[in-house]
Design a protein around this motif. Structure first.
Motif, mmCIF file in Angstrom:
data_model
loop_
_atom_site.group_PDB
_atom_site.id
_atom_site.type_symbol
_atom_site.label_atom_id
_atom_site.label_comp_id
_atom_site.label_asym_id
_atom_site.label_seq_id
_atom_site.Cartn_x
_atom_site.Cartn_y
_atom_site.Cartn_z
ATOM 1 N N ARG A 40 -38.437 -36.440 63.925
ATOM 2 C CA ARG A 40 -38.394 -35.528 62.776
ATOM 3 C C ARG A 40 -37.372 -34.421 63.000
ATOM 4 N NH1 ARG A 40 -44.018 -36.391 62.611
ATOM 5 N NH2 ARG A 40 -44.395 -34.553 63.904
ATOM 6 N N SER A 41 -37.321 -33.919 64.223
ATOM 7 C CA SER A 41 -36.341 -32.887 64.549
ATOM 8 C C SER A 41 -34.923 -33.425 64.404
ATOM 9 C CB SER A 41 -36.573 -32.399 65.984
ATOM 10 O OG SER A 41 -35.546 -31.533 66.399
ATOM 11 N N LYS A 42 -34.694 -34.646 64.894
ATOM 12 C CA LYS A 42 -33.373 -35.257 64.773
ATOM 13 C C LYS A 42 -32.978 -35.446 63.313
ATOM 14 C CE LYS A 42 -31.748 -36.468 68.935
ATOM 15 N NZ LYS A 42 -30.351 -36.234 69.384
ATOM 16 N N ARG A 43 -33.909 -35.941 62.515
ATOM 17 C CA ARG A 43 -33.630 -36.194 61.098
ATOM 18 C C ARG A 43 -33.388 -34.889 60.354
ATOM 19 N NH1 ARG A 43 -35.801 -41.374 59.308
ATOM 20 N NH2 ARG A 43 -36.566 -40.473 57.383
ATOM 21 N N ALA A 44 -34.147 -33.851 60.705
ATOM 22 C CA ALA A 44 -33.956 -32.554 60.054
ATOM 23 C C ALA A 44 -32.576 -31.991 60.366
ATOM 24 C CB ALA A 44 -35.047 -31.584 60.510
#
Length: 788
Positions: A40-44
């Protein structure tokens, strides 16, 4: 099938006591440090950078050429005839020649104004400034004409403006003309590569506001705007008359009455020509003012710029990045919608720029796809080990790796959807209600982290988990070969990334050894060190060519005579303990020395084998070889060279393929053809195990098939084994193959095989692995062979 597996798993979980209230809530740190949170952090981050990139590209007008080209393409799709209420009076080549290649004088302009007004024209506009001095008489006549038609004539002007580092001074009519005439701005701003132009509806000059030529022709009285003229209006359909024809009264008044006209240059040598995108040739500048006028007639132009499109793209990007789906189809749909939206808005005079939004969508799509490729499995809906791997140390977690031995076989026989559901069910089972974190999938291995256990508890848990998974899979897949193998790493002082690799290595070894689980702990490391030591011994043996071989005879079951022999490793390094051949082969494969071992064994076999051929020219010498080695062209070349060096007849050599490998490598087929051309035979060893199945014998052009000793030795007690052996013999004979039974140890089994039509056999009933002199002695006797 998948639902049945799930129900079986649930039952086994309850039966083995793996369900309980203590696993209802995951630990907070597990959720916080999970692979899902990491992704999720990467996608954000991808979403934020994509949106920022879109904004920056819009501010600096990076995609402006693409925007202009797309606007021109939309105009081409919407192409239509121009309305007939605005007329072009063209100073064309006909006019130019009539005035001896000069422009009309002010006297001519005075006369044409009178002619146009007399014909009922409403407005006369000039796409010229009349800024140059003329004769006093011509100027006086022009002023008199302008004063008589005041309010109906507009002269063009261009305000002072800067172009790069240059300043272009204003171009305005002579002061004496400005007292009797209205002014109209001729200026516009061209886009890069001549793909677009924007016009103002009005321009300031000396503190006064003056309409543009297009605004005058359109009778526009709306607010001040910069706008894009609509290129959909085909300039070829604009009513156009030659200046000289109007001047000489050759144009009917009915063609001009009630219309607004613009007088502009259209002769070939004029500099007032501009490119109209996607159209052949150039178009006189006056036509752009006419297209602009028709654009303004639809209403007040609205330029929404890039903000709405980028806002929509940002919403789509953020929604996708915060969700769980791997598909970027939503971005594609959003992009298609953004491309279609201007087609609709163009009809209402509303401009919207979409290219910066598309750049943001493309950036996001590429970034999210890279995350999917790196952190998600391409086969099933699961993340890869990269998502849960890190350089951090986690002493509170054991690392598990689960290898499903027959998953490759399943992937061939199941659809992608069935395989995905199968793996997803396993993942759901592994996670269960307990404290297991994210489960990653890499090729045919599942990896996850679970709370640390003491050694005894871990062994019980691993054994029970492996047994339950085997039972669950076998229940639905109905295959004992689907046995799962667990690898568990407990090296708590190592980074998670290294521990994951070690757990996967342990699972691979457990699968190859047929073990339910291997714990990568000090005991396992000690065993691995022993293998490393064996590899050192092997390397020395390869250097010294000291590896020895023995031969187990193959006997014709009808005659009882020796027809060939299988070469087996029998080696006692430095006179010490005998080396286990299977462990030696495993060490060679692990150390990537299997091809060297094959060549050393083959050379020793060829040297001795020639003696048997001298005694019996039909003698067949068999040497074991990994099927994977068939793809090595260098190994095949070395084998051919060795045969020539020892003058060994290729027709007397049989290669027994022992590796449970797939024969789908495109590099294998040419090697098999080369072997066949030289007369070398191929044999399928250990049929009925691993990859040695019906599909295998169909694909491999072998001349011999060897039935695995497990089936042969169980014939006396198992009707199923007898049925398998009988069916194998029938199938092999139907394909023209010789059948060899391995592991024959008593006369009853030999008699049964003979009755079934089996061709050859080998085993302790006839002889163990013996030296070549012993084999020659048995062959020389010419007697029926039975181990006394």
């Amino acid at each position: 099938m998948i639902r049945s597996l799930q129900s079986t798993v649930d039952y086994l979980r309850r039966a083995f006591g793996f369900a309980g209230d203590e696993g209802d809530v995951l630990q907070a740190d597990l959720v916080r440090n999970s692979g899902a949170a990491f992704l999720r952090s990467k996608r954000a981050k991808v979403a934020i950078f994509a949106i920022l990139f879109g904004i920056v590209s819009a501010v600096i007008e990076l995609p402006l050429p693409a925007e202009d080209l797309y606007r021109a393409m939309r105009a081409e799709l919407r192409s239509r005839p121009a309305p007939q209420d605005i007329v072009m009076i063209a100073i064309d080549d006909k006019t130019f020649r009539s005035f001896n290649r000069k422009l009309p004088t002010r006297t001519d302009d005075s006369r044409i104004i009178d002619e146009l007004i007399a014909s009922g024209v409403t407005k006369v506009t000039f796409d010229r400034a009349h800024a140059s001095p003329g004769s006093p008489a011509a100027n006086a006549l022009f002023i008199e004409t302008l004063s008589r038609h005041k309010g109906k004539v507009w002269l063009g002007f261009a305000p002072r403006h800067e172009f790069g580092f240059q300043t272009v001074e204003e171009i305005v009519p002579l002061p004496e003309f400005r007292k009797f005439v209205q002014l109209a701005a001729m200026n516009g701003i061209g886009g890069p590569f001549g793909l677009s132009v924007i016009f103002p509806t009005s321009v300031d000059l000396d503190g006064s506001r003056h309409a543009s030529l297009s605004a005058v022709l359109a009778d526009y009285e709306g607010p001040a705007r910069w706008y894009y003229p609509d290129y959909a209006f085909d300039p070829a359909t604009v009513p156009t008359f030659s200046y000289i024809d109007v001047l000489r009264g050759r144009v009917p008044a009915a063609s001009l009455a009630g219309k607004n006209v613009i007088i502009g240059e259209a002769y070939f040598e004029s500099a007032d020509y501009y490119r109209l995108p996607l159209r052949d040739g150039r178009v006189p500048g006056a036509y752009f003012h006419i297209m602009g006028a028709h654009t303004l007639k639809r209403g007040v132009p609205v330029d929404l710029m890039w903000i709405p499109a980028l806002a929509l793209a940002g919403i789509a990007i953020l929604s996708l990045s915060l969700g769980r789906t791997k598909s970027t189809r939503a971005l594609v749909v959003t992009g298609a919608g953004l491309l279609a939206l201007p087609l609709l808005l163009d009809e209402f005079g509303i401009n919207i720029d979409v290219m910066s939004a598309l750049l943001a969508l493309i950036w996001a799509g590429i970034g999210l796809r890279q995350i999917v490729r790196k952190y998600y499995s391409s086969d099933v809906d699961a993340m890869t080990t990269s998502a849960i791997s890190s350089e951090q140390v986690n002493a509170e977690r054991d690392v598990y790796a689960l290898k499903i031995a027959s998953l490759a076989e399943m992937s061939e026989e199941w659809t992608a959807r069935e395989l995905g559901e199968f793996v997803s069910t396993l993942i759901a089972y592994i996670k269960g209600p307990g404290e297991t974190g994210d489960v990653a999938f890499d090729r045919d291995v599942l990896v996850w982290l679970a709370p640390r256990m003491d050694t005894a508890s871990l062994e019980r848990h691993a054994d029970g988990l492996a047994l339950m998974l085997k039972t669950a899979i076998s229940h639905d897949w109905q295959s004992a070969s689907s046995a799962p193998a667990l690898g568990i790493d407990t090296n708590y002082d190592l980074p998670l990334g290294q521990r994951i690799k070690k757990a996967m290595q342990a699972a691979e070894e457990a699968a190859s050894r047929g073990a339910r689980f291997i714990i990568n702990d000090p005991a396992y490391l000690e065993a691995r060190n022993q293998r490393v030591g064996l590899l050192r011994v092997l390397e020395k043996g390869l250097r010294d060519r000291s590896i020895r071989v023995a031969f187990q005879p193959k006997v014709d079951l009808l005659t009882g005579r020796i027809v060939g022999a299988e070469t087996l490793i029998r080696w006692q390094p430095d006179g010490k303990e005998w080396v286990n051949p299977q462990e030696l082969v495993l060490a060679a494969e692990a150390g990537d020395r299997i091809n060297e071992l094959t060549l050393v064994v083959m050379e020793a076999a060829l040297v001795d084998g020639k003696k048997a051929i001298a005694l019996d020219p039909a003698f067949k010498l068999a040497v074991n070889m990994s099927a994977k080695s068939l793809s090595d062209a260098h190994l095949m070349f070395d084998i051919m060279t060795m045969l020539g060096r020892h003058a060994f007849p290729p027709g007397n050599l049989t290669l027994e393929l022992t590796e449970t490998a797939k024969l789908e490598d495109e590099r294998i087929a040419p090697q098999i053809d080369a072997l066949k051309q030289r007369g070398i035979s191929l044999s399928i060893d250990d049929f009925g195990t691993g990859q040695s199945n019906l599909e295998y014998i169909e694909k491999l052009p072998s001349s011999e098939l060897k039935i695995d000793k497990r089936f042969v030795q169980n014939m006396a007690t198992s009707e199923e084994s007898r049925a398998v052996v009988r069916a194998t013999i029938e199938i092999a004979h139907s394909l023209g193959k010789v059948v060899v039974a391995e592991g024959v140890e008593d006369q009853a089994v030999a008699a049964t095989l003979r009755a079934m039509g089996c061709d050859h056999a080998q085993g302790y009933l006839f002889a163990r692995a013996i030296t070549m002199p012993e084999l020659l002695s048995m062959m020389g006797g010419g007697r029926i062979v039975v181990n006394g």
